[in-house]
Scaffold this motif. Structure first.
Motif, mmCIF file in Angstrom:
data_model
loop_
_atom_site.group_PDB
_atom_site.id
_atom_site.type_symbol
_atom_site.label_atom_id
_atom_site.label_comp_id
_atom_site.label_asym_id
_atom_site.label_seq_id
_atom_site.Cartn_x
_atom_site.Cartn_y
_atom_site.Cartn_z
ATOM 1 N N THR A 112 0.995 -1.202 0.140
ATOM 2 C CA THR A 112 0.016 -0.026 -0.081
ATOM 3 C C THR A 112 0.739 1.155 -0.115
ATOM 4 O O THR A 112 2.142 1.029 0.168
ATOM 5 C CB THR A 112 -0.791 0.238 1.371
ATOM 6 O OG1 THR A 112 -0.307 0.154 2.439
ATOM 7 C CG2 THR A 112 -1.706 -1.238 1.666
ATOM 8 N N TYR A 114 1.632 3.127 2.324
ATOM 9 C CA TYR A 114 1.868 3.401 3.840
ATOM 10 C C TYR A 114 3.297 2.859 3.861
ATOM 11 O O TYR A 114 3.740 1.856 3.531
ATOM 12 C CB TYR A 114 0.910 2.637 4.557
ATOM 13 C CG TYR A 114 1.375 2.627 6.352
ATOM 14 C CD1 TYR A 114 1.078 3.971 6.776
ATOM 15 C CD2 TYR A 114 1.787 1.468 6.777
ATOM 16 C CE1 TYR A 114 1.251 3.927 8.429
ATOM 17 C CE2 TYR A 114 1.922 1.810 8.062
ATOM 18 C CZ TYR A 114 1.791 2.990 8.875
ATOM 19 O OH TYR A 114 2.055 2.891 10.049
ATOM 20 N N VAL A 125 -5.033 1.836 6.228
ATOM 21 C CA VAL A 125 -4.520 2.238 5.093
ATOM 22 C C VAL A 125 -5.153 0.975 4.094
ATOM 23 O O VAL A 125 -5.755 1.261 2.939
ATOM 24 C CB VAL A 125 -3.262 2.683 5.128
ATOM 25 C CG1 VAL A 125 -2.891 2.550 3.187
ATOM 26 C CG2 VAL A 125 -2.937 4.037 5.685
ATOM 27 N N LEU A 126 -4.510 -0.528 4.627
ATOM 28 C CA LEU A 126 -5.133 -1.299 3.779
ATOM 29 C C LEU A 126 -6.626 -1.414 3.357
ATOM 30 O O LEU A 126 -6.821 -1.499 2.256
ATOM 31 C CB LEU A 126 -4.650 -2.772 4.060
ATOM 32 C CG LEU A 126 -4.932 -4.056 3.549
ATOM 33 C CD1 LEU A 126 -4.275 -4.268 2.222
ATOM 34 C CD2 LEU A 126 -4.656 -5.077 4.450
ATOM 35 N N GLY A 129 -8.317 2.043 1.835
ATOM 36 C CA GLY A 129 -7.969 2.268 0.385
ATOM 37 C C GLY A 129 -7.340 3.747 0.255
ATOM 38 O O GLY A 129 -7.121 4.192 -0.877
ATOM 39 N N TRP A 140 -12.646 0.483 0.881
ATOM 40 C CA TRP A 140 -12.568 0.414 -0.430
ATOM 41 C C TRP A 140 -13.567 -0.715 -0.890
ATOM 42 O O TRP A 140 -14.190 -0.377 -1.938
ATOM 43 C CB TRP A 140 -11.194 0.094 -0.917
ATOM 44 C CG TRP A 140 -10.412 -1.142 -0.448
ATOM 45 C CD1 TRP A 140 -9.665 -1.468 0.528
ATOM 46 C CD2 TRP A 140 -10.600 -2.405 -1.288
ATOM 47 N NE1 TRP A 140 -9.282 -2.670 0.436
ATOM 48 C CE2 TRP A 140 -9.899 -3.175 -0.536
ATOM 49 C CE3 TRP A 140 -11.237 -2.907 -2.466
ATOM 50 C CZ2 TRP A 140 -9.776 -4.675 -0.825
ATOM 51 C CZ3 TRP A 140 -11.273 -4.097 -2.684
ATOM 52 C CH2 TRP A 140 -10.487 -5.151 -2.166
ATOM 53 N N GLU A 320 -1.077 -6.105 5.342
ATOM 54 C CA GLU A 320 -0.920 -4.584 5.779
ATOM 55 C C GLU A 320 0.290 -4.200 5.111
ATOM 56 O O GLU A 320 0.494 -3.094 4.833
ATOM 57 C CB GLU A 320 -1.180 -4.182 7.173
ATOM 58 C CG GLU A 320 -0.192 -4.676 8.242
ATOM 59 C CD GLU A 320 -1.249 -5.866 9.020
ATOM 60 O OE1 GLU A 320 -0.962 -6.132 10.098
ATOM 61 O OE2 GLU A 320 -1.751 -6.737 8.342
ATOM 62 N N ASP A 376 2.139 -0.815 -6.499
ATOM 63 C CA ASP A 376 1.114 -0.270 -5.610
ATOM 64 C C ASP A 376 -0.132 -1.422 -5.582
ATOM 65 O O ASP A 376 -0.605 -1.719 -6.667
ATOM 66 C CB ASP A 376 0.523 1.139 -6.094
ATOM 67 C CG ASP A 376 -0.401 1.827 -5.129
ATOM 68 O OD1 ASP A 376 -1.106 1.067 -4.387
ATOM 69 O OD2 ASP A 376 -0.117 3.000 -5.196
ATOM 70 N N LEU A 377 -0.216 -1.897 -4.155
ATOM 71 C CA LEU A 377 -1.404 -2.810 -4.162
ATOM 72 C C LEU A 377 -2.764 -2.433 -4.641
ATOM 73 O O LEU A 377 -3.537 -3.061 -5.272
ATOM 74 C CB LEU A 377 -1.550 -3.236 -2.692
ATOM 75 C CG LEU A 377 -2.632 -4.305 -2.338
ATOM 76 C CD1 LEU A 377 -2.526 -5.665 -3.036
ATOM 77 C CD2 LEU A 377 -2.647 -4.461 -0.958
ATOM 78 N N ARG A 378 -3.021 -0.940 -4.594
ATOM 79 C CA ARG A 378 -4.177 -0.517 -5.245
ATOM 80 C C ARG A 378 -4.375 -0.700 -6.575
ATOM 81 O O ARG A 378 -5.274 -1.010 -7.104
ATOM 82 C CB ARG A 378 -4.128 0.903 -4.861
ATOM 83 C CG ARG A 378 -4.331 1.359 -3.315
ATOM 84 C CD ARG A 378 -4.300 2.798 -3.240
ATOM 85 N NE ARG A 378 -3.029 3.453 -3.688
ATOM 86 C CZ ARG A 378 -2.771 4.668 -3.764
ATOM 87 N NH1 ARG A 378 -3.599 5.479 -3.116
ATOM 88 N NH2 ARG A 378 -1.690 5.252 -3.982
ATOM 89 N N PHE A 401 -10.690 4.306 -4.383
ATOM 90 C CA PHE A 401 -9.173 4.637 -4.048
ATOM 91 C C PHE A 401 -9.063 6.056 -4.387
ATOM 92 O O PHE A 401 -8.322 6.360 -5.369
ATOM 93 C CB PHE A 401 -8.343 3.682 -5.094
ATOM 94 C CG PHE A 401 -8.372 2.209 -4.527
ATOM 95 C CD1 PHE A 401 -8.145 1.739 -3.296
ATOM 96 C CD2 PHE A 401 -9.204 1.393 -5.348
ATOM 97 C CE1 PHE A 401 -8.317 0.412 -3.037
ATOM 98 C CE2 PHE A 401 -9.385 0.106 -5.066
ATOM 99 C CZ PHE A 401 -8.922 -0.459 -3.843
ATOM 100 N N SER A 404 -5.743 8.202 -6.255
ATOM 101 C CA SER A 404 -4.597 7.080 -6.616
ATOM 102 C C SER A 404 -4.573 7.250 -7.927
ATOM 103 O O SER A 404 -4.535 5.928 -8.656
ATOM 104 C CB SER A 404 -5.524 5.704 -6.123
ATOM 105 O OG SER A 404 -6.862 5.544 -6.849
#
Length: 415
Positions: A112, A114, A125-126, A129, A140, A320, A376-378, A401, A404
Protein backbone atom coordinates in the motif's frame (compact mmCIF):
# COMPACT_ATOMS: atom_id res chain seq x y z
CA UNK A 1 -18.03 11.19 6.59
CA UNK A 2 -14.55 11.99 7.88
CA UNK A 3 -13.42 10.79 11.27
CA UNK A 4 -10.34 10.19 13.38
CA UNK A 5 -8.05 7.18 13.03
CA UNK A 6 -9.97 3.90 13.24
CA UNK A 7 -8.27 1.90 16.00
CA UNK A 8 -9.89 -1.55 16.14
CA UNK A 9 -11.30 -2.64 19.46
CA UNK A 10 -10.65 -5.98 21.13
CA UNK A 11 -14.17 -7.03 20.05
CA UNK A 12 -13.44 -6.13 16.44
CA UNK A 13 -10.15 -8.03 16.44
CA UNK A 14 -11.70 -11.17 17.89
CA UNK A 15 -15.08 -11.15 16.13
CA UNK A 16 -13.71 -9.88 12.83
CA UNK A 17 -11.23 -12.72 12.52
CA UNK A 18 -12.60 -15.39 10.23
CA UNK A 19 -16.04 -13.81 9.82
CA UNK A 20 -17.42 -13.57 6.30
CA UNK A 21 -18.89 -10.21 5.30
CA UNK A 22 -20.72 -10.46 1.99
CA UNK A 23 -22.59 -8.21 -0.42
CA UNK A 24 -26.16 -9.37 -0.90
CA UNK A 25 -26.54 -8.27 -4.53
CA UNK A 26 -25.45 -9.40 -8.01
CA UNK A 27 -23.32 -7.13 -10.26
CA UNK A 28 -25.60 -6.02 -13.10
CA UNK A 29 -22.99 -5.27 -15.79
CA UNK A 30 -21.20 -8.59 -15.33
CA UNK A 31 -24.53 -10.42 -15.43
CA UNK A 32 -25.42 -8.64 -18.68
CA UNK A 33 -22.17 -9.98 -20.15
CA UNK A 34 -23.25 -13.51 -19.35
CA UNK A 35 -20.89 -13.81 -16.37
CA UNK A 36 -21.62 -14.46 -12.72
CA UNK A 37 -18.35 -13.43 -10.99
CA UNK A 38 -17.38 -14.10 -7.38
CA UNK A 39 -14.70 -12.17 -5.52
CA UNK A 40 -13.43 -13.16 -2.08
CA UNK A 41 -10.91 -10.89 -0.32
CA UNK A 42 -8.88 -12.51 2.49
CA UNK A 43 -6.98 -10.14 4.80
CA UNK A 44 -4.02 -11.61 6.69
CA UNK A 45 -3.66 -9.51 9.85
CA UNK A 46 -0.19 -9.14 11.29
CA UNK A 47 1.90 -8.69 8.10
CA UNK A 48 3.03 -11.56 5.85
CA UNK A 49 6.70 -12.29 5.15
CA UNK A 50 6.55 -12.20 1.37
CA UNK A 51 10.16 -13.32 0.96
CA UNK A 52 9.47 -16.47 2.97
CA UNK A 53 6.29 -17.10 0.99
CA UNK A 54 7.70 -16.59 -2.49
CA UNK A 55 11.49 -16.69 -2.40
CA UNK A 56 13.69 -14.94 -5.03
CA UNK A 57 15.96 -17.96 -5.52
CA UNK A 58 17.47 -16.39 -8.64
CA UNK A 59 18.60 -13.23 -6.89
CA UNK A 60 22.38 -13.43 -6.30
CA UNK A 61 21.97 -11.74 -2.90
CA UNK A 62 19.24 -14.04 -1.60
CA UNK A 63 21.38 -16.55 0.30
CA UNK A 64 23.63 -13.79 1.65
CA UNK A 65 20.51 -12.06 2.99
CA UNK A 66 18.90 -14.96 4.82
CA UNK A 67 21.69 -17.49 5.19
CA UNK A 68 20.51 -20.91 6.32
CA UNK A 69 16.94 -19.54 6.65
CA UNK A 70 16.74 -18.88 2.89
CA UNK A 71 14.27 -21.12 1.04
CA UNK A 72 16.04 -23.00 -1.75
CA UNK A 73 15.17 -25.64 -4.31
CA UNK A 74 17.66 -28.03 -2.70
CA UNK A 75 17.05 -27.04 0.91
CA UNK A 76 16.01 -29.32 3.75
CA UNK A 77 12.44 -28.48 2.80
CA UNK A 78 12.76 -27.87 -0.95
CA UNK A 79 10.91 -24.85 -2.29
CA UNK A 80 8.51 -25.33 -5.21
CA UNK A 81 9.85 -23.76 -8.44
CA UNK A 82 7.53 -21.20 -10.02
CA UNK A 83 9.97 -20.09 -12.72
CA UNK A 84 13.73 -19.66 -12.99
CA UNK A 85 13.75 -16.83 -10.46
CA UNK A 86 11.00 -17.45 -7.87
CA UNK A 87 9.97 -20.44 -5.77
CA UNK A 88 6.97 -21.04 -3.54
CA UNK A 89 7.06 -22.04 0.12
CA UNK A 90 6.75 -25.87 0.29
CA UNK A 91 3.84 -25.56 2.74
CA UNK A 92 1.58 -24.52 -0.16
CA UNK A 93 1.28 -27.52 -2.54
CA UNK A 94 -2.35 -26.76 -3.38
CA UNK A 95 -1.57 -23.19 -4.42
CA UNK A 96 1.31 -24.64 -6.46
CA UNK A 97 -1.07 -27.02 -8.21
CA UNK A 98 -3.37 -24.10 -9.05
CA UNK A 99 -0.38 -22.07 -10.26
CA UNK A 100 0.62 -24.87 -12.62
CA UNK A 101 -2.99 -25.03 -13.85
CA UNK A 102 -2.85 -21.25 -14.49
CA UNK A 103 -5.42 -20.64 -11.74
CA UNK A 104 -3.11 -18.84 -9.34
CA UNK A 105 -0.77 -15.87 -9.62
CA UNK A 106 1.53 -13.82 -7.40
CA UNK A 107 2.27 -10.11 -7.38
CA UNK A 108 5.61 -9.56 -5.62
CA UNK A 109 7.24 -6.46 -4.12
CA UNK A 110 3.77 -4.99 -3.57
CA UNK A 111 2.59 -2.61 -0.85
CA UNK A 112 0.00 0.00 0.00
CA UNK A 113 1.18 3.66 0.04
CA UNK A 114 1.88 3.35 3.79
CA UNK A 115 5.59 3.46 4.69
CA UNK A 116 5.56 3.32 8.49
CA UNK A 117 5.30 0.13 10.54
CA UNK A 118 2.28 0.35 12.83
CA UNK A 119 -0.16 -2.55 12.47
CA UNK A 120 -3.16 -0.36 13.24
CA UNK A 121 -2.23 2.38 10.81
CA UNK A 122 -1.15 -0.17 8.17
CA UNK A 123 -4.44 -2.02 8.42
CA UNK A 124 -6.34 1.27 8.32
CA UNK A 125 -4.64 2.19 5.03
CA UNK A 126 -5.05 -1.34 3.63
CA UNK A 127 -8.78 -1.44 4.38
CA UNK A 128 -9.72 2.20 3.79
CA UNK A 129 -8.00 2.31 0.40
CA UNK A 130 -6.63 5.78 1.11
CA UNK A 131 -3.04 6.95 1.11
CA UNK A 132 -2.84 7.66 4.85
CA UNK A 133 -4.56 6.49 8.02
CA UNK A 134 -7.39 8.26 9.75
CA UNK A 135 -9.04 9.70 6.65
CA UNK A 136 -12.38 7.87 6.46
CA UNK A 137 -14.76 5.52 8.23
CA UNK A 138 -15.58 3.48 5.13
CA UNK A 139 -13.65 0.77 3.29
CA UNK A 140 -12.64 0.43 -0.34
CA UNK A 141 -14.57 -2.79 -0.89
CA UNK A 142 -17.82 -1.33 0.42
CA UNK A 143 -17.36 1.83 -1.65
CA UNK A 144 -16.75 -0.36 -4.70
CA UNK A 145 -19.99 -2.24 -4.02
CA UNK A 146 -21.87 1.04 -3.64
CA UNK A 147 -20.90 2.03 -7.20
CA UNK A 148 -22.21 -1.17 -8.80
CA UNK A 149 -25.64 -1.36 -10.35
CA UNK A 150 -27.47 -4.31 -8.87
CA UNK A 151 -29.06 -7.14 -10.82
CA UNK A 152 -31.17 -7.95 -7.77
CA UNK A 153 -30.94 -8.91 -4.14
CA UNK A 154 -30.23 -12.49 -3.14
CA UNK A 155 -33.25 -14.56 -2.24
CA UNK A 156 -34.54 -14.75 1.32
CA UNK A 157 -33.42 -18.37 1.64
CA UNK A 158 -29.79 -17.36 1.26
CA UNK A 159 -30.21 -14.48 3.71
CA UNK A 160 -31.33 -16.93 6.36
CA UNK A 161 -27.85 -18.44 6.31
CA UNK A 162 -26.42 -15.16 7.62
CA UNK A 163 -26.80 -13.07 10.75
CA UNK A 164 -26.28 -9.33 10.54
CA UNK A 165 -23.17 -8.84 12.64
CA UNK A 166 -22.66 -6.06 15.21
CA UNK A 167 -19.03 -5.52 14.23
CA UNK A 168 -17.56 -5.32 10.74
CA UNK A 169 -14.00 -4.58 9.63
CA UNK A 170 -13.25 -1.24 7.98
CA UNK A 171 -12.82 -2.71 4.47
CA UNK A 172 -16.55 -3.53 4.24
CA UNK A 173 -17.96 -0.58 6.20
CA UNK A 174 -20.01 1.95 4.30
CA UNK A 175 -23.36 2.58 2.65
CA UNK A 176 -23.66 -0.72 0.75
CA UNK A 177 -25.60 -3.27 2.83
CA UNK A 178 -23.42 -6.15 3.99
CA UNK A 179 -24.39 -9.46 5.60
CA UNK A 180 -22.13 -11.40 7.95
CA UNK A 181 -21.54 -14.94 9.14
CA UNK A 182 -19.13 -16.12 11.82
CA UNK A 183 -17.94 -19.72 12.27
CA UNK A 184 -19.48 -21.30 15.37
CA UNK A 185 -16.05 -21.96 16.90
CA UNK A 186 -13.64 -19.05 17.09
CA UNK A 187 -9.97 -19.80 17.84
CA UNK A 188 -8.35 -18.32 20.94
CA UNK A 189 -6.65 -14.98 20.52
CA UNK A 190 -3.09 -15.37 19.23
CA UNK A 191 0.03 -13.84 20.77
CA UNK A 192 0.26 -11.21 18.05
CA UNK A 193 -3.40 -10.25 18.57
CA UNK A 194 -2.53 -9.65 22.22
CA UNK A 195 0.55 -7.62 21.27
CA UNK A 196 -1.44 -5.44 18.89
CA UNK A 197 -4.12 -4.92 21.54
CA UNK A 198 -1.38 -4.00 24.00
CA UNK A 199 -0.01 -1.46 21.51
CA UNK A 200 -3.50 0.00 21.12
CA UNK A 201 -4.20 0.22 24.87
CA UNK A 202 -0.81 1.79 25.65
CA UNK A 203 -2.12 4.80 23.73
CA UNK A 204 -5.71 4.72 24.99
CA UNK A 205 -5.82 3.03 28.41
CA UNK A 206 -2.48 2.77 30.21
CA UNK A 207 -3.98 1.04 33.26
CA UNK A 208 -5.47 -1.72 31.12
CA UNK A 209 -2.18 -1.98 29.23
CA UNK A 210 -0.31 -2.67 32.49
CA UNK A 211 -2.80 -5.39 33.44
CA UNK A 212 -2.45 -6.95 29.99
CA UNK A 213 1.35 -6.96 30.28
CA UNK A 214 1.13 -8.77 33.62
CA UNK A 215 -1.30 -11.36 32.25
CA UNK A 216 0.82 -11.89 29.14
CA UNK A 217 3.86 -12.47 31.33
CA UNK A 218 1.99 -15.11 33.30
CA UNK A 219 0.79 -16.73 30.08
CA UNK A 220 4.35 -16.90 28.78
CA UNK A 221 5.46 -18.64 31.98
CA UNK A 222 2.56 -21.08 31.66
CA UNK A 223 3.47 -21.89 28.09
CA UNK A 224 7.11 -22.42 29.01
CA UNK A 225 5.99 -24.89 31.65
CA UNK A 226 3.47 -26.57 29.38
CA UNK A 227 0.63 -25.52 31.74
CA UNK A 228 -1.74 -24.20 29.07
CA UNK A 229 -1.35 -27.01 26.54
CA UNK A 230 -3.74 -29.93 26.14
CA UNK A 231 -2.21 -32.92 27.91
CA UNK A 232 -2.32 -36.63 27.25
CA UNK A 233 -0.48 -39.16 29.43
CA UNK A 234 1.29 -36.26 31.07
CA UNK A 235 2.67 -34.90 27.78
CA UNK A 236 1.63 -31.83 25.75
CA UNK A 237 -0.33 -32.89 22.68
CA UNK A 238 0.43 -31.39 19.28
CA UNK A 239 -2.50 -30.08 17.33
CA UNK A 240 -2.33 -26.30 17.52
CA UNK A 241 -1.46 -26.18 13.84
CA UNK A 242 -4.20 -28.68 13.07
CA UNK A 243 -6.75 -26.52 14.88
CA UNK A 244 -5.69 -23.43 12.94
CA UNK A 245 -5.86 -25.38 9.68
CA UNK A 246 -9.34 -26.68 10.55
CA UNK A 247 -10.55 -23.20 11.49
CA UNK A 248 -9.23 -21.58 8.30
CA UNK A 249 -10.81 -24.32 6.19
CA UNK A 250 -14.13 -24.11 8.04
CA UNK A 251 -14.37 -20.34 7.60
CA UNK A 252 -13.45 -20.28 3.91
CA UNK A 253 -15.31 -23.47 3.03
CA UNK A 254 -18.52 -22.13 4.51
CA UNK A 255 -17.98 -18.78 2.80
CA UNK A 256 -17.58 -20.55 -0.54
CA UNK A 257 -20.75 -22.58 -0.08
CA UNK A 258 -22.71 -19.40 0.62
CA UNK A 259 -21.22 -17.61 -2.38
CA UNK A 260 -21.62 -20.58 -4.72
CA UNK A 261 -25.39 -20.69 -4.31
CA UNK A 262 -27.44 -19.43 -7.24
CA UNK A 263 -29.20 -17.08 -4.81
CA UNK A 264 -26.12 -16.33 -2.69
CA UNK A 265 -23.89 -13.27 -2.32
CA UNK A 266 -21.21 -12.66 -4.90
CA UNK A 267 -18.56 -10.53 -3.20
CA UNK A 268 -17.17 -11.19 0.26
CA UNK A 269 -14.33 -10.53 2.68
CA UNK A 270 -12.87 -12.28 5.70
CA UNK A 271 -9.70 -12.04 7.75
CA UNK A 272 -7.26 -14.32 9.54
CA UNK A 273 -5.09 -13.26 12.44
CA UNK A 274 -1.70 -14.52 13.59
CA UNK A 275 0.87 -13.40 11.00
CA UNK A 276 3.09 -11.20 13.19
CA UNK A 277 6.13 -13.49 13.22
CA UNK A 278 8.65 -11.56 15.34
CA UNK A 279 10.29 -14.68 16.79
CA UNK A 280 10.82 -18.29 15.69
CA UNK A 281 9.19 -17.60 12.34
CA UNK A 282 9.93 -21.04 10.91
CA UNK A 283 9.43 -20.46 7.21
CA UNK A 284 10.13 -24.03 6.16
CA UNK A 285 9.13 -25.91 9.32
CA UNK A 286 7.62 -23.85 12.07
CA UNK A 287 4.94 -21.27 12.85
CA UNK A 288 4.91 -19.52 9.46
CA UNK A 289 4.99 -22.84 7.60
CA UNK A 290 1.99 -23.95 9.67
CA UNK A 291 0.12 -20.73 8.87
CA UNK A 292 0.90 -20.96 5.17
CA UNK A 293 -0.25 -24.58 5.20
CA UNK A 294 -3.51 -23.47 6.81
CA UNK A 295 -3.92 -20.74 4.20
CA UNK A 296 -3.21 -23.29 1.48
CA UNK A 297 -5.93 -25.52 2.89
CA UNK A 298 -8.29 -22.55 3.08
CA UNK A 299 -7.82 -21.84 -0.62
CA UNK A 300 -8.48 -25.51 -1.35
CA UNK A 301 -11.67 -25.28 0.73
CA UNK A 302 -12.85 -22.35 -1.39
CA UNK A 303 -12.16 -24.30 -4.58
CA UNK A 304 -14.14 -27.28 -3.28
CA UNK A 305 -16.96 -25.22 -1.82
CA UNK A 306 -17.43 -23.15 -4.97
CA UNK A 307 -18.02 -26.19 -7.15
CA UNK A 308 -18.93 -25.13 -10.68
CA UNK A 309 -18.74 -21.46 -9.64
CA UNK A 310 -14.97 -21.83 -9.18
CA UNK A 311 -14.46 -20.99 -12.86
CA UNK A 312 -15.88 -17.51 -12.18
CA UNK A 313 -14.11 -16.98 -8.85
CA UNK A 314 -11.15 -14.82 -7.83
CA UNK A 315 -9.57 -14.90 -4.36
CA UNK A 316 -7.29 -12.00 -3.38
CA UNK A 317 -5.07 -12.56 -0.31
CA UNK A 318 -3.64 -9.29 1.02
CA UNK A 319 -1.90 -7.98 4.16
CA UNK A 320 -1.01 -4.60 5.67
CA UNK A 321 2.73 -4.71 4.90
CA UNK A 322 5.68 -7.09 4.66
CA UNK A 323 8.45 -7.94 7.08
CA UNK A 324 12.13 -7.16 7.33
CA UNK A 325 14.37 -8.65 4.68
CA UNK A 326 16.79 -9.99 7.28
CA UNK A 327 16.07 -12.48 10.03
CA UNK A 328 16.33 -10.89 13.47
CA UNK A 329 18.15 -12.15 16.57
CA UNK A 330 15.21 -14.31 17.65
CA UNK A 331 14.88 -16.11 14.30
CA UNK A 332 11.91 -13.97 13.33
CA UNK A 333 11.23 -10.91 11.22
CA UNK A 334 10.08 -7.44 12.22
CA UNK A 335 7.65 -5.04 10.57
CA UNK A 336 8.65 -4.26 7.00
CA UNK A 337 7.36 -2.80 3.75
CA UNK A 338 6.82 -4.78 0.53
CA UNK A 339 5.31 -8.26 0.47
CA UNK A 340 3.26 -10.47 -1.88
CA UNK A 341 -0.37 -10.48 -2.95
CA UNK A 342 -1.61 -14.02 -3.63
CA UNK A 343 -4.36 -14.51 -6.22
CA UNK A 344 -6.25 -17.71 -6.96
CA UNK A 345 -9.37 -18.76 -8.83
CA UNK A 346 -10.70 -20.23 -12.00
CA UNK A 347 -11.30 -16.78 -13.47
CA UNK A 348 -7.62 -15.77 -13.23
CA UNK A 349 -5.04 -15.59 -15.97
CA UNK A 350 -2.61 -17.38 -13.71
CA UNK A 351 0.67 -19.24 -13.83
CA UNK A 352 2.63 -16.00 -13.40
CA UNK A 353 4.72 -14.11 -10.87
CA UNK A 354 4.21 -10.43 -11.64
CA UNK A 355 7.09 -8.39 -10.32
CA UNK A 356 9.23 -5.36 -11.08
CA UNK A 357 11.93 -6.93 -8.97
CA UNK A 358 13.92 -4.39 -6.88
CA UNK A 359 16.59 -6.81 -5.67
CA UNK A 360 17.67 -7.62 -2.13
CA UNK A 361 21.21 -6.27 -2.11
CA UNK A 362 22.13 -3.86 0.68
CA UNK A 363 21.76 -0.91 -1.68
CA UNK A 364 18.42 -2.10 -3.03
CA UNK A 365 16.63 -2.50 0.30
CA UNK A 366 14.21 0.18 1.44
CA UNK A 367 15.84 2.06 4.31
CA UNK A 368 18.50 -0.71 4.24
CA UNK A 369 16.10 -3.13 5.93
CA UNK A 370 12.99 -3.96 3.86
CA UNK A 371 12.06 -5.28 0.45
CA UNK A 372 11.36 -2.16 -1.61
CA UNK A 373 7.84 -1.75 -2.96
CA UNK A 374 7.68 -1.41 -6.74
CA UNK A 375 3.96 -2.16 -7.27
CA UNK A 376 1.08 -0.33 -5.60
CA UNK A 377 -1.39 -2.81 -4.13
CA UNK A 378 -4.19 -0.48 -5.19
CA UNK A 379 -3.26 -1.18 -8.83
CA UNK A 380 -3.80 -4.89 -8.25
CA UNK A 381 -7.14 -4.38 -6.51
CA UNK A 382 -8.26 -1.87 -9.13
CA UNK A 383 -7.47 -4.35 -11.89
CA UNK A 384 -9.58 -7.04 -10.24
CA UNK A 385 -12.48 -4.71 -9.49
CA UNK A 386 -12.47 -3.29 -13.02
CA UNK A 387 -12.10 -6.47 -15.06
CA UNK A 388 -13.81 -9.00 -12.83
CA UNK A 389 -16.83 -7.20 -11.35
CA UNK A 390 -16.89 -4.16 -13.65
CA UNK A 391 -16.32 -1.22 -11.34
CA UNK A 392 -15.81 1.78 -13.63
CA UNK A 393 -12.49 3.63 -14.03
CA UNK A 394 -14.14 6.83 -12.86
CA UNK A 395 -15.45 5.21 -9.68
CA UNK A 396 -12.10 3.56 -8.93
CA UNK A 397 -10.34 6.93 -8.87
CA UNK A 398 -13.07 9.15 -7.47
CA UNK A 399 -14.62 7.07 -4.71
CA UNK A 400 -13.09 3.59 -4.29
CA UNK A 401 -9.42 4.64 -4.06
CA UNK A 402 -9.48 8.46 -3.95
CA UNK A 403 -6.21 10.13 -4.82
CA UNK A 404 -4.85 7.04 -6.56
CA UNK A 405 -4.61 8.44 -10.08
CA UNK A 406 -0.99 7.31 -10.43
CA UNK A 407 -1.90 3.72 -9.49
CA UNK A 408 -3.34 2.52 -12.77
CA UNK A 409 -5.48 -0.65 -12.78
CA UNK A 410 -3.31 -3.70 -13.46
CA UNK A 411 -4.62 -5.13 -16.71
CA UNK A 412 -4.86 -8.78 -17.71
CA UNK A 413 -5.19 -10.37 -14.28
CA UNK A 414 -8.35 -12.25 -15.24
CA UNK A 415 -9.02 -14.56 -18.12
Amino acid sequence: MMCSFHAPSRRELLLGSGALFAWAYLPKVARAEGRDPRLLVIVLRGALDGLATVAPIGDPDWVRLRGDKALLLDGAAPALPLNSFFALNPAMPNFYRLYQAKQAAIVHAVATPYRERSHFEGQDVLESGLAKPGATDSGWLNRALATLDSAGRVEAGARNAFAVGPVTPLVVRGSAPVLSWTPPKLPPATDDTAMRLLDLYRHTDSALARVMEERMGLAAIARAGGMDQPMKNGQPTPGGAARVRAYFAEATGAAAKFMARSDGPRIGALSFDGWDTHAAEGASSGHLADLLGALDGAIAAVETGMGDAWKETVIAVITEFGRTARINGTDGTDHGTATVALLAGGALKGGRVIADWPGVSEAALFEKRDLKATTDLRSVLKGLLKDHVRVSDQALVSSVFPGSGDAKPMAGLTA
